[in-house]
Design a protein around this motif. Sequence first.
Motif, mmCIF file in Angstrom:
data_model
loop_
_atom_site.group_PDB
_atom_site.id
_atom_site.type_symbol
_atom_site.label_atom_id
_atom_site.label_comp_id
_atom_site.label_asym_id
_atom_site.label_seq_id
_atom_site.Cartn_x
_atom_site.Cartn_y
_atom_site.Cartn_z
ATOM 1 N N ASN A 53 0.841 -1.207 0.000
ATOM 2 C CA ASN A 53 0.000 0.000 0.000
ATOM 3 C C ASN A 53 0.867 1.244 0.000
ATOM 4 O O ASN A 53 0.667 2.170 -0.789
ATOM 5 N N GLN A 54 1.866 1.230 0.874
ATOM 6 C CA GLN A 54 2.733 2.405 0.967
ATOM 7 C C GLN A 54 3.445 2.627 -0.353
ATOM 8 O O GLN A 54 3.566 3.741 -0.844
ATOM 9 N N PHE A 55 3.871 1.540 -0.971
ATOM 10 C CA PHE A 55 4.578 1.653 -2.253
ATOM 11 C C PHE A 55 3.676 2.307 -3.294
ATOM 12 O O PHE A 55 4.076 3.234 -3.997
ATOM 13 N N ASN A 56 2.434 1.855 -3.333
ATOM 14 C CA ASN A 56 1.531 2.422 -4.343
ATOM 15 C C ASN A 56 1.220 3.885 -4.058
ATOM 16 O O ASN A 56 1.136 4.707 -4.966
ATOM 17 N N GLN A 57 1.110 4.219 -2.756
ATOM 18 C CA GLN A 57 0.863 5.627 -2.444
ATOM 19 C C GLN A 57 2.029 6.485 -2.934
ATOM 20 O O GLN A 57 1.845 7.516 -3.578
ATOM 21 N N PHE A 58 3.243 5.996 -2.652
ATOM 22 C CA PHE A 58 4.406 6.796 -3.048
ATOM 23 C C PHE A 58 4.543 6.828 -4.561
ATOM 24 O O PHE A 58 4.998 7.822 -5.144
ATOM 25 N N ALA A 59 4.166 5.742 -5.236
ATOM 26 C CA ALA A 59 4.245 5.757 -6.698
ATOM 27 C C ALA A 59 3.301 6.830 -7.243
ATOM 28 O O ALA A 59 3.660 7.616 -8.131
ATOM 29 N N LYS A 60 2.113 6.898 -6.654
ATOM 30 C CA LYS A 60 1.127 7.905 -7.102
ATOM 31 C C LYS A 60 1.676 9.289 -6.813
ATOM 32 O O LYS A 60 1.655 10.183 -7.645
ATOM 33 N N GLU A 61 2.256 9.439 -5.588
ATOM 34 C CA GLU A 61 2.802 10.738 -5.197
ATOM 35 C C GLU A 61 3.925 11.148 -6.144
ATOM 36 O O GLU A 61 4.066 12.292 -6.542
ATOM 37 N N ARG A 62 4.704 10.152 -6.553
ATOM 38 C CA ARG A 62 5.829 10.492 -7.428
ATOM 39 C C ARG A 62 5.327 11.023 -8.758
ATOM 40 O O ARG A 62 5.895 11.959 -9.313
ATOM 41 N N ARG A 63 4.213 10.455 -9.268
ATOM 42 C CA ARG A 63 3.718 10.953 -10.559
ATOM 43 C C ARG A 63 3.352 12.417 -10.440
ATOM 44 O O ARG A 63 3.685 13.237 -11.301
ATOM 45 N N ARG A 64 2.698 12.764 -9.297
ATOM 46 C CA ARG A 64 2.308 14.167 -9.116
ATOM 47 C C ARG A 64 3.559 15.046 -9.056
ATOM 48 O O ARG A 64 3.683 16.057 -9.722
ATOM 49 N N LEU A 65 4.548 14.579 -8.253
ATOM 50 C CA LEU A 65 5.754 15.389 -8.080
ATOM 51 C C LEU A 65 6.485 15.545 -9.398
ATOM 52 O O LEU A 65 7.037 16.592 -9.708
ATOM 53 N N LYS A 66 6.464 14.482 -10.215
ATOM 54 C CA LYS A 66 7.183 14.554 -11.484
ATOM 55 C C LYS A 66 6.609 15.663 -12.357
ATOM 56 O O LYS A 66 7.338 16.417 -12.978
ATOM 57 N N LYS A 67 5.252 15.770 -12.329
ATOM 58 C CA LYS A 67 4.648 16.861 -13.136
ATOM 59 C C LYS A 67 5.139 18.195 -12.648
ATOM 60 O O LYS A 67 5.535 19.071 -13.433
ATOM 61 N N VAL A 68 5.159 18.346 -11.303
ATOM 62 C CA VAL A 68 5.568 19.643 -10.743
ATOM 63 C C VAL A 68 7.007 19.956 -11.176
ATOM 64 O O VAL A 68 7.300 21.024 -11.701
ATOM 65 N N VAL A 69 7.890 18.981 -11.026
ATOM 66 C CA VAL A 69 9.310 19.237 -11.328
ATOM 67 C C VAL A 69 9.489 19.464 -12.816
ATOM 68 O O VAL A 69 10.198 20.369 -13.248
ATOM 69 N N GLU A 70 8.792 18.673 -13.611
ATOM 70 C CA GLU A 70 9.008 18.800 -15.060
ATOM 71 C C GLU A 70 8.419 20.096 -15.600
ATOM 72 O O GLU A 70 8.872 20.601 -16.628
ATOM 73 N N SER A 71 7.427 20.645 -14.877
ATOM 74 C CA SER A 71 6.880 21.923 -15.366
ATOM 75 C C SER A 71 7.932 23.008 -15.260
ATOM 76 O O SER A 71 7.971 23.939 -16.045
ATOM 77 N N MET A 72 8.845 22.853 -14.299
ATOM 78 C CA MET A 72 9.867 23.888 -14.120
ATOM 79 C C MET A 72 11.159 23.523 -14.830
ATOM 80 O O MET A 72 11.902 24.371 -15.278
ATOM 81 N N TYR A 73 11.451 22.235 -14.901
ATOM 82 C CA TYR A 73 12.784 21.835 -15.367
ATOM 83 C C TYR A 73 12.774 21.382 -16.811
ATOM 84 O O TYR A 73 13.695 21.671 -17.557
ATOM 85 N N GLY A 74 11.728 20.683 -17.206
ATOM 86 C CA GLY A 74 11.738 20.071 -18.538
ATOM 87 C C GLY A 74 11.723 18.569 -18.348
ATOM 88 O O GLY A 74 11.605 18.075 -17.219
ATOM 89 N N PRO A 75 11.851 17.828 -19.441
ATOM 90 C CA PRO A 75 11.745 16.366 -19.288
ATOM 91 C C PRO A 75 12.881 15.825 -18.428
ATOM 92 O O PRO A 75 14.030 16.216 -18.572
ATOM 93 N N LEU A 76 12.509 14.927 -17.532
ATOM 94 C CA LEU A 76 13.509 14.307 -16.651
ATOM 95 C C LEU A 76 14.055 13.043 -17.292
ATOM 96 O O LEU A 76 15.217 12.714 -17.150
ATOM 97 N N GLN A 77 13.179 12.304 -17.975
ATOM 98 C CA GLN A 77 13.631 11.033 -18.550
ATOM 99 C C GLN A 77 13.305 11.026 -20.039
ATOM 100 O O GLN A 77 12.590 11.882 -20.534
ATOM 101 N N GLN A 78 13.836 10.030 -20.707
ATOM 102 C CA GLN A 78 13.662 10.008 -22.168
ATOM 103 C C GLN A 78 12.888 8.756 -22.550
ATOM 104 O O GLN A 78 12.404 8.022 -21.702
#
Lengths: 86, 76
Positions: free
Chosen positions: A40-65
Amino acid sequence: MKQLPKEFYAAMEELQAVDFVLVDLTLYLDTHPEDYDAINQFNQFAKERRRLKKVVESMYGPLQQFGNSYSGYPWNWDDGPWPWQI
Amino acid sequence: MSTHRRVWYPYASPFDPCPPIKAKTYSTPPNLFLGFQPPNLEQFTPMQALRTGTLWKVFYDPWYSPYEAPREDDHS
């Protein structure tokens, strides 16, 4: 050279923390496949990471290829700053 | 968190150029004493986990040298 906004660094650090938790949980779950709470914790953090990735990528650009991140226009995955330069 | 510090006594030869070090200590990591990891161990917050290098409090071992006072400022 574009400078990164200040809040980028806080968001990036949080993304790194979440990534670290996911790595540790993955290693833990490899040896504990039945641990329901950890999954459960893993899935919560996976979901959280998707949200955070959007936030970071909005400022930085693509993180991965290779389709792991959306691309801006023009093709900007190779623009600076690189991960070791931020 | 208590790192179990163990000691061993190196052989000091009479022809040693420097004064002998009688006792040397080393710290043993907590995972030696845990065996198979039980579920639902107490965890750090993500930010702390990033700093300490582990998610579970029981595995945190800053591995201080014997000459370095254990700084308790950052974590448990």
